[in-house]
Design a protein around this motif. Structure first.
Motif, short mmCIF file in Angstrom:
data_model
loop_
_atom_site.label_atom_id
_atom_site.label_comp_id
_atom_site.label_asym_id
_atom_site.label_seq_id
_atom_site.Cartn_x
_atom_site.Cartn_y
_atom_site.Cartn_z
N HIS A 2 1.05 -1.22 -0.14
CA HIS A 2 -0.06 -0.25 0.10
C HIS A 2 0.97 1.37 0.02
O HIS A 2 1.66 1.71 0.81
CB HIS A 2 -0.72 0.13 1.33
CG HIS A 2 -1.91 1.11 1.23
ND1 HIS A 2 -3.10 0.55 0.93
CD2 HIS A 2 -2.16 2.59 1.61
CE1 HIS A 2 -4.06 1.80 1.03
NE2 HIS A 2 -3.27 2.77 1.52
N THR A 67 0.21 8.08 -7.87
CA THR A 67 0.37 6.50 -7.82
C THR A 67 0.17 6.11 -6.47
O THR A 67 0.06 4.89 -6.06
CB THR A 67 1.75 5.75 -7.88
OG1 THR A 67 2.75 6.63 -7.39
CG2 THR A 67 2.07 6.25 -9.57
N ALA A 68 -0.08 6.99 -5.53
CA ALA A 68 -0.53 6.76 -4.08
C ALA A 68 -2.08 6.15 -3.89
O ALA A 68 -2.80 6.23 -4.59
CB ALA A 68 -0.39 7.83 -3.35
N ASP A 69 -1.86 5.19 -2.92
CA ASP A 69 -3.57 4.57 -2.55
C ASP A 69 -3.85 5.47 -1.43
O ASP A 69 -5.16 5.48 -1.34
CB ASP A 69 -3.14 3.14 -2.12
CG ASP A 69 -2.46 2.27 -3.08
OD1 ASP A 69 -3.17 1.94 -4.33
OD2 ASP A 69 -1.35 1.81 -2.75
N THR A 70 -3.26 6.22 -0.66
CA THR A 70 -3.45 7.01 0.38
C THR A 70 -2.54 8.14 0.41
O THR A 70 -1.41 7.98 0.32
CB THR A 70 -3.41 6.24 1.74
OG1 THR A 70 -4.28 5.21 1.97
CG2 THR A 70 -3.71 7.25 2.96
N VAL A 71 -3.30 9.39 0.59
CA VAL A 71 -2.56 10.66 0.63
C VAL A 71 -2.98 11.24 1.94
O VAL A 71 -4.20 11.51 2.20
CB VAL A 71 -3.15 11.54 -0.42
CG1 VAL A 71 -2.56 13.06 -0.21
CG2 VAL A 71 -2.67 10.95 -2.06
N VAL A 100 -3.84 13.45 -7.96
CA VAL A 100 -4.50 12.33 -7.20
C VAL A 100 -5.34 11.42 -7.99
O VAL A 100 -6.36 12.33 -8.57
CB VAL A 100 -5.15 12.85 -6.01
CG1 VAL A 100 -5.49 11.84 -4.99
CG2 VAL A 100 -3.95 13.55 -5.14
N ARG A 101 -5.35 10.33 -8.11
CA ARG A 101 -6.35 9.44 -8.70
C ARG A 101 -7.73 9.33 -8.03
O ARG A 101 -7.75 9.37 -6.95
CB ARG A 101 -5.87 8.02 -8.92
CG ARG A 101 -4.63 7.71 -9.77
CD ARG A 101 -4.20 6.35 -9.77
NE ARG A 101 -3.64 6.07 -8.27
CZ ARG A 101 -3.54 4.64 -7.94
NH1 ARG A 101 -3.29 3.85 -8.79
NH2 ARG A 101 -3.41 4.37 -6.67
N THR A 104 -8.69 7.48 -4.73
CA THR A 104 -7.53 7.58 -3.76
C THR A 104 -7.92 7.88 -2.09
O THR A 104 -8.93 8.98 -2.06
CB THR A 104 -6.54 8.42 -4.15
OG1 THR A 104 -6.01 8.17 -5.38
CG2 THR A 104 -5.28 8.54 -2.94
N ARG A 105 -7.45 7.23 -1.13
CA ARG A 105 -8.05 7.55 0.24
C ARG A 105 -7.44 8.84 0.43
O ARG A 105 -6.13 8.90 0.46
CB ARG A 105 -7.53 6.51 1.10
CG ARG A 105 -8.24 6.54 2.44
CD ARG A 105 -8.24 5.36 3.18
NE ARG A 105 -6.85 4.79 3.52
CZ ARG A 105 -6.64 3.55 4.06
NH1 ARG A 105 -7.50 2.97 4.73
NH2 ARG A 105 -5.24 3.34 4.23
N ASP A 157 -13.67 6.89 1.99
CA ASP A 157 -12.62 7.33 1.32
C ASP A 157 -11.96 8.71 1.51
O ASP A 157 -10.88 9.07 1.25
CB ASP A 157 -12.52 7.36 -0.25
CG ASP A 157 -13.71 8.27 -0.69
OD1 ASP A 157 -14.45 8.76 0.09
OD2 ASP A 157 -13.85 8.67 -1.73
#
Length: 323
Positions: A2, A67-71, A100-101, A104-105, A157
């Motif tokens: 993650h 590419t982050a799953d969490t910011v 940010v995608r 993304t959380r 999220d």
């Protein structure tokens, strides 16, 4: 693995900035394999100013946000920053967040909630921030439902936390949500922190009583403060103020924002908190001194207002064990 990206903005508070790396970085599989990779980025290539007497130089630019799953956005406070004055992002911050995608959380620590709100992530959602700034935050972002009494909020999220150490509570909560209580508890032990704190940030709020004047209901409020240990009815309050009950109640709310009963209950709770912090008096004795009559009533009011018992409050703020 993650991917967690921590966005360091100009004026970042170092303590809050370090929390995600410390907490997520301590999370491992049974075979010592990390569950998260935490990277810190700025919005440019140069140093990032902090609130202290040093700057930091992140190894990454804003590209890792894509590419982050969490910011995670920690608290930052820069004089003249439009996000705190007008609820607007600077073009540079807006451009970074645009990377940010979707899905993304997003999470904020303390005043990082201002950035999430200005970016539109909190529209129509419940969020929190540091209690000291909650009123200003609500005025600046009326479309956000502000809950200033909790340590953190989880809206799937998008998550927000209250001041400073509540960021640790939030990160542990995300680990608990991702991998279960056992993993989160192990991380808490590594960080020498409680895996879960009872109550919310209301128990940490300092509520000084503004000085009163010589008119309106001020003399009656001073009279009430001097006799907190005694029962008093609304009729007696109005009589002291030389007003009808209806007029007194209306004037009291206009001047304090609360009904007389609400205000008096809060003052009794403030007095009880002070005695819990500074004395070894038993709960029943404190309840009698501040006008709640017995310990059961004080326990009920503290649970309703702060989410904790008098004994738990005392352990937190005075280290005492007396109940």
């Amino acid at each position: 693995m993650h991917e967690v990206a921590v966005l360091a903005l100009d004026g970042v508070i170092p303590f809050e900035l370090s929390i995600p790396s410390r907490v997520f970085g301590a999370t491992e599989h049974d075979h010592d394999e990390p569950l998260y990779r935490v990277r810190t980025c700025g919005i440019g290539d140069g140093p990032v100013r902090t609130t202290e007497d040093f700057a930091i130089l992140p190894e990454h630019g804003p590209g890792i946000l894509a590419t982050a799953d969490t910011v995670v956005i920690p608290a930052a406070y820069a004089d003249g920053d439009p996000v705190y004055e007008r609820g607007e992002l600077s073009p540079e911050v807006a451009a970074a967040l645009a990377l940010v995608r979707p899905g993304t959380r997003m999470a904020s620590i303390c005043l990082g909630s201002y950035v999430l709100a200005a970016a539109g992530y909190l529209d129509g959602r419940t969020a929190t921030t540091h209690w000291w700034h909650a009123g200003h935050f609500q005025r600046l972002f009326p479309g956000v439902r502000v809950d200033a009494g909790v340590l953190f909020t989880d809206d799937g999220d998008v998550l927000t936390s209250a001041g400073a150490a509540a960021g640790l509570d939030l990160c542990l909560h995300m680990i608990r949500r991702d991998h279960g209580a056992a993993v989160a508890n192990a991380v808490a032990r590594t960080c020498v922190a409680p895996p879960w704190r009872d109550g919310g940030q209301a128990q940490y709020v300092d509520r000084p009583v503004p000085p009163g004047g010589d008119d309106g209901t001020s003399p009656t409020r001073a009279w009430l403060l001097a006799r907190l240990d005694r029962p008093v009815s609304l009729t007696e309050m109005a009589a002291h103020a030389r007003m009808s009950r209806r007029t007194f109640t209306r004037r009291f709310r206009e001047e304090t924002g609360q009904s007389p009963v609400e205000w008096l209950t809060d003052r009794r709770l403030d007095a009880a908190r002070g005695l819990l912090e500074t004395t070894g008096l038993a709960v029943d004795q404190i309840a009698a001194r501040v006008g709640f009559g017995g310990g059961t009533s004080l326990r009920q009011h503290m649970r309703a207002s702060y989410g904790v018992s008098p004994a738990a409050y005392r352990r937190t703020f005075a280290g005492g064990e007396k109940t």
